[in-house]
Write a protein that holds these residues in place. Structure first.
Motif, PDB file in Angstrom:
ATOM      1  N   ASP A 134       0.840  -1.200   0.000  1.00 56.60           N
ATOM      2  CA  ASP A 134       0.000   0.000   0.000  1.00 56.60           C
ATOM      3  C   ASP A 134       0.876   1.251   0.000  1.00 56.60           C
ATOM      4  OD1 ASP A 134      -2.020   1.848   0.280  1.00 56.60           O
ATOM      5  OD2 ASP A 134      -2.633   1.191   2.283  1.00 56.60           O
ATOM      6  N   VAL A 135       0.647   2.149  -0.958  1.00 52.87           N
ATOM      7  CA  VAL A 135       1.435   3.382  -1.024  1.00 52.87           C
ATOM      8  C   VAL A 135       0.728   4.560  -0.364  1.00 52.87           C
ATOM      9  CG1 VAL A 135       2.614   2.664  -3.132  1.00 52.87           C
ATOM     10  CG2 VAL A 135       0.527   4.029  -3.295  1.00 52.87           C
ATOM     11  N   ARG A 136      -0.479   4.361   0.140  1.00 52.69           N
ATOM     12  CA  ARG A 136      -1.209   5.472   0.744  1.00 52.69           C
ATOM     13  C   ARG A 136      -0.423   6.143   1.878  1.00 52.69           C
ATOM     14  NH1 ARG A 136      -4.770   1.449  -0.458  1.00 52.69           N
ATOM     15  NH2 ARG A 136      -6.592   1.953  -1.750  1.00 52.69           N
ATOM     16  N   PRO A 137       0.219   5.362   2.770  1.00 50.72           N
ATOM     17  CA  PRO A 137       0.980   6.008   3.849  1.00 50.72           C
ATOM     18  C   PRO A 137       2.093   6.911   3.341  1.00 50.72           C
ATOM     19  CG  PRO A 137       0.581   3.711   4.386  1.00 50.72           C
ATOM     20  CD  PRO A 137       0.167   3.897   2.955  1.00 50.72           C
ATOM     21  N   ARG A 138       2.663   6.578   2.186  1.00 48.81           N
ATOM     22  CA  ARG A 138       3.736   7.413   1.625  1.00 48.81           C
ATOM     23  C   ARG A 138       3.191   8.778   1.223  1.00 48.81           C
ATOM     24  NH1 ARG A 138       7.322  10.228   1.202  1.00 48.81           N
ATOM     25  NH2 ARG A 138       9.085  10.196  -0.228  1.00 48.81           N
ATOM     26  N   PHE A 139       2.032   8.803   0.602  1.00 46.83           N
ATOM     27  CA  PHE A 139       1.416  10.071   0.217  1.00 46.83           C
ATOM     28  C   PHE A 139       1.001  10.866   1.449  1.00 46.83           C
ATOM     29  CE2 PHE A 139       1.468   8.074  -3.826  1.00 46.83           C
ATOM     30  CZ  PHE A 139       1.339   9.071  -4.766  1.00 46.83           C
ATOM     31  N   HIS A 140       0.495  10.167   2.448  1.00 48.52           N
ATOM     32  CA  HIS A 140       0.103  10.844   3.691  1.00 48.52           C
ATOM     33  C   HIS A 140       1.316  11.475   4.363  1.00 48.52           C
ATOM     34  CE1 HIS A 140      -2.190  11.690   7.317  1.00 48.52           C
ATOM     35  NE2 HIS A 140      -1.216  11.145   8.023  1.00 48.52           N
ATOM     36  N   ALA A 141       2.409  10.737   4.442  1.00 47.59           N
ATOM     37  CA  ALA A 141       3.608  11.253   5.098  1.00 47.59           C
ATOM     38  C   ALA A 141       4.169  12.467   4.374  1.00 47.59           C
ATOM     39  CB  ALA A 141       4.673  10.154   5.179  1.00 47.59           C
ATOM     40  N   ALA A 142       3.999  12.505   3.050  1.00 46.71           N
ATOM     41  CA  ALA A 142       4.506  13.624   2.260  1.00 46.71           C
ATOM     42  C   ALA A 142       3.523  14.787   2.199  1.00 46.71           C
ATOM     43  CB  ALA A 142       4.823  13.150   0.841  1.00 46.71           C
ATOM     44  N   GLY A 143       2.364  14.645   2.842  1.00 47.84           N
ATOM     45  CA  GLY A 143       1.360  15.703   2.810  1.00 47.84           C
ATOM     46  C   GLY A 143       0.631  15.806   1.484  1.00 47.84           C
ATOM     47  N   LEU A 144       0.660  14.747   0.685  1.00 53.03           N
ATOM     48  CA  LEU A 144       0.072  14.797  -0.655  1.00 53.03           C
ATOM     49  C   LEU A 144      -1.243  14.030  -0.763  1.00 53.03           C
ATOM     50  CD1 LEU A 144       3.329  14.305  -2.778  1.00 53.03           C
ATOM     51  CD2 LEU A 144       2.138  16.447  -2.241  1.00 53.03           C
ATOM     52  N   SER A 145      -1.629  13.311   0.283  1.00 52.15           N
ATOM     53  CA  SER A 145      -2.851  12.515   0.194  1.00 52.15           C
ATOM     54  C   SER A 145      -4.109  13.348  -0.075  1.00 52.15           C
ATOM     55  CB  SER A 145      -3.026  11.666   1.452  1.00 52.15           C
ATOM     56  OG  SER A 145      -3.016  12.453   2.613  1.00 52.15           O
ATOM     57  N   PRO A 146      -4.185  14.620   0.361  1.00 51.08           N
ATOM     58  CA  PRO A 146      -5.402  15.382   0.047  1.00 51.08           C
ATOM     59  C   PRO A 146      -5.633  15.598  -1.449  1.00 51.08           C
ATOM     60  CG  PRO A 146      -4.226  16.409   1.868  1.00 51.08           C
ATOM     61  CD  PRO A 146      -3.313  15.361   1.296  1.00 51.08           C
ATOM     62  N   TYR A 147      -4.592  15.418  -2.243  1.00 51.95           N
ATOM     63  CA  TYR A 147      -4.730  15.659  -3.672  1.00 51.95           C
ATOM     64  C   TYR A 147      -5.127  14.409  -4.456  1.00 51.95           C
ATOM     65  CZ  TYR A 147      -2.034  19.799  -2.392  1.00 51.95           C
ATOM     66  OH  TYR A 147      -1.593  20.954  -1.786  1.00 51.95           O
ATOM     67  N   VAL A 148      -5.055  13.248  -3.835  1.00 54.47           N
ATOM     68  CA  VAL A 148      -5.315  11.996  -4.547  1.00 54.47           C
ATOM     69  C   VAL A 148      -6.696  11.472  -4.162  1.00 54.47           C
ATOM     70  CG1 VAL A 148      -4.506   9.658  -5.010  1.00 54.47           C
ATOM     71  CG2 VAL A 148      -2.842  11.489  -4.564  1.00 54.47           C
ATOM     72  N   ASP A 149      -7.535  11.281  -5.171  1.00 51.90           N
ATOM     73  CA  ASP A 149      -8.907  10.838  -4.916  1.00 51.90           C
ATOM     74  C   ASP A 149      -8.994   9.348  -4.631  1.00 51.90           C
ATOM     75  OD1 ASP A 149     -10.838  13.256  -5.622  1.00 51.90           O
ATOM     76  OD2 ASP A 149      -9.190  13.274  -7.062  1.00 51.90           O
TER      77      ASP A 149
END
Length: 225
Positions: A134-149
């Motif tokens: 799962d790559v979701r935690p990587r986006f969350h850690a980078a502060g980028l998860s709000p941009y990914v639907d």
């Protein structure tokens, strides 16, 4: 700004490694694993390990079709290759941990601005990746998860690119028809599978450094510049 302009598309399907993130270089992969075990971890120390892996054609074998669609298969093949290379079990486990941690894949410098501008334009973003974790935690850690639907990951759908099922899942997540979406990736053999569904597809040169800037080409396609 591109985000202020209208686009003919309402969704972007985008690849992970090679497109948004820089894959872990072989030498860094091995030195990270050695260091994690408290062993000497210089490039000189990594060289014999890399030579053993090359001797068993590890690069090709670790790209076996279907691996990223089945995490158990991925681990089994991975560990078989490392055993064939004569690596001890502790090092094999360490190498697997490092390879399986998306935190070791760095984002390209232009990714945050691209994602932010795309979202600001009202375009939905779905990550489409052949990956066994799962790559979701990587986006969350980078502060980028709000941009990914949404995330269409091969390990969660039992299919990997160019299988149309993975792209169909991504389109469903985006709520878009094929003609309303753009696929952005770095491998025509894999990401190009979206074109068979009628998705406009852009194949970029694979990332070689974090400073590489490719995503302005995707913006040019999105906004007709």
């Amino acid at each position: 700004m591109p985000g202020d302009r209208a686009s003919a598309f309402d969704a972007v399907l985008v690849d992970w490694r090679g497109t948004l993130a820089l894959p872990l270089a072989p030498e860094r992969w091995v030195t990270a694993a050695l260091g994690g075990l408290g062993r000497p971890a210089s490039p000189v120390d990594a060289a014999p390990v890399l030579e053993r892996l090359e001797a068993v054609d590890a690069d090709a074998r670790l790209g076996t079709a279907g691996m990223d669609a089945d995490p158990a298969l991925h681990r089994r093949i991975f560990m078989e290759v490392l055993a064939d290379a004569g690596l001890d079990s502790a090092l094999a486990e360490a190498l697997y941990r490092v390879e399986s941690d998306p935190g070791n894949d760095g984002f390209a410098d232009d990714v945050p601005a691209f994602l932010a501008r795309t979202r600001a334009a009202g375009i939905r973003i779905v990550l489409v990746s052949d990956i066994h974790v799962d790559v979701r935690p990587r986006f969350h850690a980078a502060g980028l998860s709000p941009y990914v639907d949404a995330y269409a990951l091969s390990c969660e759908h039992g299919a990997e690119k160019p299988d149309p099922r993975l792209f169909e899942a991504a389109l469903h997540m985006a709520g878009s028809r094929p003609d309303e979406a753009v696929m952005v990736g770095d491998r025509h053999t894999h990401d190009g599978g979206a074109a068979a569904l009628g998705v406009t597809t852009l194949i970029l040169p694979p990332l070689r450094a974090a400073t590489d800037r490719r995503l302005h080409l995707a913006e040019a396609l999105l906004y007709g510049r």
